[in-house]
Scaffold this active site. Structure first.
Site, short mmCIF file in Angstrom:
data_model
loop_
_atom_site.label_atom_id
_atom_site.label_comp_id
_atom_site.label_asym_id
_atom_site.label_seq_id
_atom_site.Cartn_x
_atom_site.Cartn_y
_atom_site.Cartn_z
N SER A 45 2.90 1.82 -1.64
CA SER A 45 2.88 1.35 -0.25
C SER A 45 4.29 1.41 0.34
O SER A 45 4.87 2.48 0.45
CB SER A 45 2.26 -0.05 -0.19
OG SER A 45 1.82 -0.36 1.11
N ASP A 199 -4.36 2.05 0.01
CA ASP A 199 -3.14 1.42 -0.50
C ASP A 199 -3.26 1.08 -1.98
O ASP A 199 -4.16 0.34 -2.39
CB ASP A 199 -2.89 0.15 0.31
CG ASP A 199 -1.55 -0.50 0.08
OD1 ASP A 199 -0.95 -0.26 -0.99
OD2 ASP A 199 -1.10 -1.24 0.96
#
Length: 323
Positions: A45, A199
């Site tokens: 991320s 993610d």
């Protein structure tokens, strides 16, 4: 003997990115080390944003200069950091694209992964992430560093995939960073090689254990979304601490896996002072300057303590080498 050292950077949104830049600069100073020379650069991320920059030759100081809007800051980094997706997600679309994560979370006893699978399809626009990665990328569409890995989670199974690692689907750096950043409920999944990804932080904040089978002596873990031993909170911050506690337990297991493999771990995380500056929403751009100030004040001590802890522990690989 040359030390084999990897760098693993976890998720953390806008403010986690900011805190991480300070932590990396402190690590470089105290270890007398260039973070760009890590044997593996692994990021999830916001961590994927950072390793993409490192993998293309930018330094932690370059990140700090861009964050502080210094004269002469790297124009690509400055342009990227001037764009922000907002401190709250847009109204999501109907549908539950991550139901596979529910099953994965239950299997792994991860409540936050299971809950992430119940979030609706996000409507956020990740164009700024794709453009960032594509602008950074080398002629082959990836980072110049031979082992730059960005972690995302496959929607259907919850499997973590480190793009850039051996056996991973081929991807461009822009789409890989966007996939690693595709926060459930905020951004839609990113399709790569016929598979959909979100993610990587939905499954693991860092995914440091993906390095356990490599011939490494040490892993430097920079984890904005965990706090070993916990951190106090009041009011709405208690909600953030629930997520942080779950992610911390996950990182505890990953660190144990690395140490069981004979790998030393330097584990750097924010403490109460930085968390107070950040507040409960790591996407709150208005807190960036306060986060920078708190990190500059407190992270050097945290890094020094983390290095002391790592050098004071004995690993099985060390024991084998001295036998």
């Amino acid at each position: 003997m040359t030390q084999r050292r990897a760098l693993a950077i976890g998720c953390g949104g806008t403010l986690g990115f900011t805190w991480t830049a300070v932590a990396l600069r402190c690590l470089e100073e105290q270890l007398d080390w260039d973070a760009r020379n890590a044997d593996v650069l692994l990021g999830t991320s916001a961590g994927a944003e950072v390793v993409a920059a490192l993998g293309l030759g930018r330094t932690p100081q370059d990140l700090l200069d861009a964050l502080a809007s210094e004269d002469g800051a790297d124009p690509l980094l400055a342009r990227h950091l001037a764009i922000h997706p907002g401190h709250l997600p847009p109204l999501p679309a109907p549908g539950l694209p991550g139901l596979g994560l529910v099953r994965s979370g239950i299997r792994q006893r991860s409540a936050y992964a299971a809950l992430a699978g119940l979030l609706p399809r996000g409507r956020g626009d990740a164009t700024w992430l794709r453009e960032y990665g594509d602008a950074l990328a080398g002629p082959d569409g990836w980072a110049g560093h031979p082992a730059t890995w960005t972690v995302a989670a496959e929607v259907a199974t919850g499997e973590r995939v480190a793009f850039g690692s051996p056996g991973a689907p081929r991807a461009g750096l822009g789409e890989a960073v966007a996939a690693s950043w595709a926060i459930p409920g905020w951004f839609p999944p990113v399709e790569i090689a016929g598979r959909r990804f979100i993610d990587g932080g939905a499954v693991s904040s860092v995914s440091a254990d993906l390095l356990a089978d490599l011939p490494l002596d040490e892993v430097v873990v920079v984890a904005p979304m965990t706090s070993e031993g916990g951190a106090p909170a009041r009011g709405v911050e208690r909600v953030e601490r629930l997520l942080r506690s779950a992610m911390t337990r996950g990182l505890d297991r990953e660190v144990a896996t690395l140490r069981a493999a004979g790998i030393r771990v330097i584990r750097v995380e924010p403490g109460p002072d930085e968390l107070a500056a950040m507040g409960p929403n790591f996407m709150d751009l208005s807190r960036r300057e306060a986060t920078l100030a708190a990190a500059r004040a407190h992270v050097p001590g945290r890094v020094a303590a983390a290095i002391r802890v790592s050098t004071g522990s004995t690993t099985s690989r060390d024991e084998g080498a001295s036998a």
